[in-house]
Design a protein around this motif. Structure first.
Motif, PDB file in Angstrom:
ATOM      1  N   GLU A  59      -5.958  -4.590   1.610  1.00  0.00           N
ATOM      2  CA  GLU A  59      -7.042  -3.651   1.281  1.00  0.00           C
ATOM      3  C   GLU A  59      -7.979  -3.463   2.465  1.00  0.00           C
ATOM      4  N   THR A  60      -8.385  -4.559   3.076  1.00  0.00           N
ATOM      5  CA  THR A  60      -9.338  -4.495   4.180  1.00  0.00           C
ATOM      6  C   THR A  60      -8.742  -3.791   5.396  1.00  0.00           C
ATOM      7  N   ILE A  61      -7.525  -4.116   5.739  1.00  0.00           N
ATOM      8  CA  ILE A  61      -6.879  -3.485   6.896  1.00  0.00           C
ATOM      9  C   ILE A  61      -6.645  -2.000   6.640  1.00  0.00           C
ATOM     10  N   TYR A  62      -6.176  -1.680   5.443  1.00  0.00           N
ATOM     11  CA  TYR A  62      -5.945  -0.269   5.123  1.00  0.00           C
ATOM     12  C   TYR A  62      -7.265   0.501   5.063  1.00  0.00           C
ATOM     13  N   TRP A  63      -8.307  -0.116   4.513  1.00  0.00           N
ATOM     14  CA  TRP A  63      -9.596   0.564   4.500  1.00  0.00           C
ATOM     15  C   TRP A  63     -10.046   0.859   5.936  1.00  0.00           C
ATOM     16  N   ASP A  64      -9.863  -0.079   6.823  1.00  0.00           N
ATOM     17  CA  ASP A  64     -10.234   0.134   8.222  1.00  0.00           C
ATOM     18  C   ASP A  64      -9.449   1.310   8.823  1.00  0.00           C
ATOM     19  N   GLY A  76       2.535 -13.379  -1.891  1.00  0.00           N
ATOM     20  CA  GLY A  76       3.040 -14.585  -1.244  1.00  0.00           C
ATOM     21  C   GLY A  76       3.522 -14.349   0.171  1.00  0.00           C
ATOM     22  N   GLY A  77       3.414 -13.101   0.635  1.00  0.00           N
ATOM     23  CA  GLY A  77       3.827 -12.771   1.996  1.00  0.00           C
ATOM     24  C   GLY A  77       2.750 -13.135   3.008  1.00  0.00           C
ATOM     25  N   ARG A  78       2.918 -12.642   4.209  1.00  0.00           N
ATOM     26  CA  ARG A  78       2.012 -12.952   5.317  1.00  0.00           C
ATOM     27  C   ARG A  78       0.576 -12.530   5.038  1.00  0.00           C
ATOM     28  N   LEU A  79       0.397 -11.400   4.352  1.00  0.00           N
ATOM     29  CA  LEU A  79      -0.946 -10.883   4.069  1.00  0.00           C
ATOM     30  C   LEU A  79      -1.223 -10.926   2.571  1.00  0.00           C
ATOM     31  N   SER A  80      -2.460 -11.262   2.231  1.00  0.00           N
ATOM     32  CA  SER A  80      -2.869 -11.224   0.824  1.00  0.00           C
ATOM     33  C   SER A  80      -3.204  -9.785   0.440  1.00  0.00           C
ATOM     34  N   ARG A  81      -3.362  -9.557  -0.839  1.00  0.00           N
ATOM     35  CA  ARG A  81      -3.778  -8.229  -1.298  1.00  0.00           C
ATOM     36  C   ARG A  81      -5.126  -7.848  -0.673  1.00  0.00           C
ATOM     37  N   MET A 141      -3.456  14.462   1.496  1.00  0.00           N
ATOM     38  CA  MET A 141      -2.028  14.163   1.313  1.00  0.00           C
ATOM     39  C   MET A 141      -1.602  12.984   2.192  1.00  0.00           C
ATOM     40  N   GLY A 142      -2.064  12.983   3.425  1.00  0.00           N
ATOM     41  CA  GLY A 142      -1.704  11.901   4.336  1.00  0.00           C
ATOM     42  C   GLY A 142      -2.245  10.556   3.880  1.00  0.00           C
ATOM     43  N   LEU A 143      -3.501  10.539   3.442  1.00  0.00           N
ATOM     44  CA  LEU A 143      -4.095   9.273   3.008  1.00  0.00           C
ATOM     45  C   LEU A 143      -3.430   8.745   1.743  1.00  0.00           C
ATOM     46  N   ILE A 144      -3.171   9.615   0.796  1.00  0.00           N
ATOM     47  CA  ILE A 144      -2.520   9.156  -0.437  1.00  0.00           C
ATOM     48  C   ILE A 144      -1.127   8.615  -0.123  1.00  0.00           C
ATOM     49  N   SER A 145      -0.405   9.293   0.738  1.00  0.00           N
ATOM     50  CA  SER A 145       0.924   8.800   1.115  1.00  0.00           C
ATOM     51  C   SER A 145       0.834   7.426   1.766  1.00  0.00           C
ATOM     52  N   MET A 146      -0.110   7.271   2.675  1.00  0.00           N
ATOM     53  CA  MET A 146      -0.269   5.989   3.358  1.00  0.00           C
ATOM     54  C   MET A 146      -0.633   4.889   2.360  1.00  0.00           C
ATOM     55  N   LEU A 147      -1.593   5.153   1.488  1.00  0.00           N
ATOM     56  CA  LEU A 147      -2.046   4.139   0.543  1.00  0.00           C
ATOM     57  C   LEU A 147      -0.966   3.783  -0.471  1.00  0.00           C
ATOM     58  N   THR A 148      -0.242   4.764  -0.943  1.00  0.00           N
ATOM     59  CA  THR A 148       0.815   4.517  -1.922  1.00  0.00           C
ATOM     60  C   THR A 148       1.982   3.778  -1.288  1.00  0.00           C
ATOM     61  N   GLY A 149       2.218   4.004  -0.014  1.00  0.00           N
ATOM     62  CA  GLY A 149       3.327   3.375   0.688  1.00  0.00           C
ATOM     63  C   GLY A 149       3.276   1.864   0.704  1.00  0.00           C
ATOM     64  N   VAL A 150       2.113   1.297   0.461  1.00  0.00           N
ATOM     65  CA  VAL A 150       1.985  -0.162   0.436  1.00  0.00           C
ATOM     66  C   VAL A 150       2.953  -0.772  -0.577  1.00  0.00           C
ATOM     67  N   THR A 151       3.202  -0.062  -1.663  1.00  0.00           N
ATOM     68  CA  THR A 151       4.066  -0.624  -2.709  1.00  0.00           C
ATOM     69  C   THR A 151       5.506  -0.802  -2.254  1.00  0.00           C
TER      70      THR A 151
END
Length: 161
Positions: free
Chosen positions: A147-152, A138-143, A122-132
């Motif tokens: 992905e890489t930071i969240y995977w870490d 076009g912001g500071r970070l690319s997709r 539940m915690g991981l899905i919430s964290m991953l979905t929260g990206v939206t």
């Protein structure tokens, strides 16, 4: 319905040629979103760590491509009839069970360490979905950066040491 009609360039009444009512439209949007999500990801094999990485990256990519559907799928549950709610909850549970199975396999193999794989799911899905809610192209970070930071962060949250 008027807003939807305006977006697609038709009269509100014309929408009823395609859907019976608002409940049906909402249910079909949510159901189709979850069916597509379930069909779009197949565990790649290679062990729990590899599967968890693939799940996390896929979840982020899939959801960033569909932020409006994600909003509807999570925020409009309260507007479903009890029967439709049960169907959608079942599909969500199917998706959550995929992640939980990866986590349980990882615990069994000694790759992951956590006291409660269901809670971690539940915690991981919430964290991953929260990206939206905050990511903008076009912001500071690319997709790819996200992905890489969240995977870490995901990896560190489930591995020992």
């Amino acid at each position: 319905m008027r807003q939807i009609a305006a977006e697609v360039g038709v009269q509100a009444g014309a929408l009823y040629l395609y859907t019976a009512d608002k409940q049906t439209l909402l249910f079909e949007l949510m159901r189709d979103h979850l069916h597509d999500l379930l069909q779009d990801w197949t565990p790649p094999g290679g062990g729990p760590l590899r599967e968890l990485e693939d799940f996390a990256r896929h979840h982020i990519r899939y959801h960033l491509d569909r932020p409006e559907l994600v909003f509807i799928a999570y925020m409009e549950l309260r507007n479903l009839s009890p029967e439709n709610f049960a169907v959608i909850e079942g599909l969500r549970r199917d998706y959550e069970n995929r992640l939980e199975a990866i986590l349980r396999d990882g615990v069994a193999e000694g790759v992951f360490e956590m006291p409660d794989p269901k809670l971690a799911t539940m915690g991981l899905i919430s964290m991953l979905t929260g990206v939206t809610t905050w990511f903008r192209d076009g912001g500071r970070l690319s997709r790819g950066d996200v992905e890489t930071i969240y995977w870490d962060m995901v990896r560190k949250s489930v591995t020992a040491g």
